[in-house]
Design a protein around this motif. Structure first.
Motif, PDB file in Angstrom:
ATOM      1  N   ASP A 152      81.427  20.844  12.214  1.00 26.06           N
ATOM      2  CA  ASP A 152      81.794  19.830  13.199  1.00 26.06           C
ATOM      3  C   ASP A 152      83.301  19.890  13.488  1.00 26.06           C
ATOM      4  O   ASP A 152      84.033  18.897  13.374  1.00 26.06           O
ATOM      5  N   ASN A 187      76.282  20.708  13.385  1.00 25.67           N
ATOM      6  CA  ASN A 187      75.383  20.439  14.502  1.00 25.67           C
ATOM      7  C   ASN A 187      76.141  20.404  15.829  1.00 25.67           C
ATOM      8  O   ASN A 187      75.584  20.730  16.878  1.00 25.67           O
ATOM      9  N   HIS A 232      75.952  22.332   6.287  1.00 23.33           N
ATOM     10  CA  HIS A 232      76.509  21.204   7.040  1.00 23.33           C
ATOM     11  C   HIS A 232      75.822  19.893   6.670  1.00 23.33           C
ATOM     12  O   HIS A 232      76.461  18.964   6.166  1.00 23.33           O
ATOM     13  N   HIS A 291      78.660  16.502   7.221  1.00 24.10           N
ATOM     14  CA  HIS A 291      77.878  15.752   8.218  1.00 24.10           C
ATOM     15  C   HIS A 291      77.920  14.233   8.074  1.00 24.10           C
ATOM     16  O   HIS A 291      78.104  13.541   9.063  1.00 24.10           O
TER      17      HIS A 291
END
Ligand SMILES: [Fe+2]
Length: 308
Positions: A50, A76, A141, A176
């Protein structure tokens, strides 16, 4: 070409781990300056993904991270922006506050990233592996099973144990969820270094990273806070027309909504985190360290009952 797992080999010295730069250029600059002060080379710096999200400088943040040549696992946000999907892929409930706010920053990020940056995102590995003190680490992640799974300290131990089996690892480092924690589960370890792009919902503007240091057959895991020029980052967000809610969070340290948080982490809102050190000897059971003061002592057996 995208790699499923990129192996970093054996890390003999301290490794610096962090997550979620979130397009926050000032925080990323401060993190790299701290790494330099600590004498940690890019070959021992790991980002849990991210790189781009809420803040104002997606392209400059990607450029800085790429130039550093640190190891980065796909988040993501990289998956969504790199492959051109319509939303951030966080898994927010449709119509939730997170969902509505993410529409705004996602469109901004998509329109302010070069084709080269998106290609770099597509080529990122979905997991990293390395060895330290003869332990096998897997960096992901969200979780091994899912790039956008939220794994918190309060996530049941049984669910984490299943992830260790899936990842064939002694230790999993995840990102995350945005909150740092370190948890020894039997002879294995789950660690989240936290993020540098947003505060940890603890009522302070500080952001978080971790140092992992091999000590003989042990590994020392330290969570560290980082202070940076959040005022400039917030001004850049305002100038870019990004949501005021997240710009405010940079200063007051409180998330604009708590949609994704379990009950335990929600209850800790506004309570300043503490830096922590835990030495992972292995063969321990259920010892958990969240970098915040516990509301009351919880015995090991009670903790296990509550989380199994
Ligand atoms: Fe994420």
């Amino acid at each position: 070409m995208e790699q499923a797992v990129k192996d970093l080999g054996t890390l003999e010295g301290p490794a610096l781990v962090f997550g979620g730069p979130y397009s926050n250029l000032q925080a990323t600059q401060a993190l790299l300056a701290r790494a330099d002060q600590l004498g940690i080379s890019p070959s021992r710096i790991i980002c849990t993904g991210d790189v781009v999200a809420y803040c104002a400088d997606p392209e400059a943040t990607v450029s800085l991270i790429r130039r550093s040549e640190m190891a980065v696992v796909m988040g993501n946000c990289e998956e969504s922006l790199g492959f051109g999907t319509d939303d951030c892929g966080c898994g927010f409930s449709e119509g939730s506050a997170c969902d509505l706010l993410s529409v705004q920053w996602f469109a901004y990020a998509r329109n302010h990233l070069s084709a080269a940056a998106k290609q770099w995102m597509r080529d990122l590995p979905r997991a990293l592996s390395f060895r330290m003190a003869d332990r096998r680490f897997r960096v992901v992640h969200g979780s091994v099973a899912s790039i956008n799974r939220f794994v918190f300290a309060s996530t049941p131990l049984s669910e984490k144990e299943a992830e260790f089996e899936l990842g064939d690892a002694d230790a999993i480092i995840g990102g995350h969820c945005g909150l740092p924690f370190t948890q020894v589960i039997g002879d294995r370890l789950w660690h989240n270094a936290g993020v540098i792009g947003m505060p940890a919902n603890d009522g302070t503007p500080r952001v978080w990273f971790a140092l992992l240091t091999p000590e003989g057959s042990d590994v020392r895991i330290e969570t560290h806070s980082l202070q940076y020029d959040y005022g400039t980052a917030a001004e850049a967000m305002a100038a870019a027309g990004l949501p005021a809610a997240y710009a405010k969070t940079l200063g007051d340290g409180l998330w604009p909504n708590l949609d994704i948080l379990p009950e335990t982490e929600t209850a800790a809102t506004g309570r300043p985190l503490s830096e922590t050190t835990i030495v992972w000897h292995g063969n321990e059971t259920g010892r958990s360290t969240m970098p915040r003061p516990a509301p009351e002592p919880v015995s090991e057996s009670a903790y296990l009952r509550a989380t199994k």
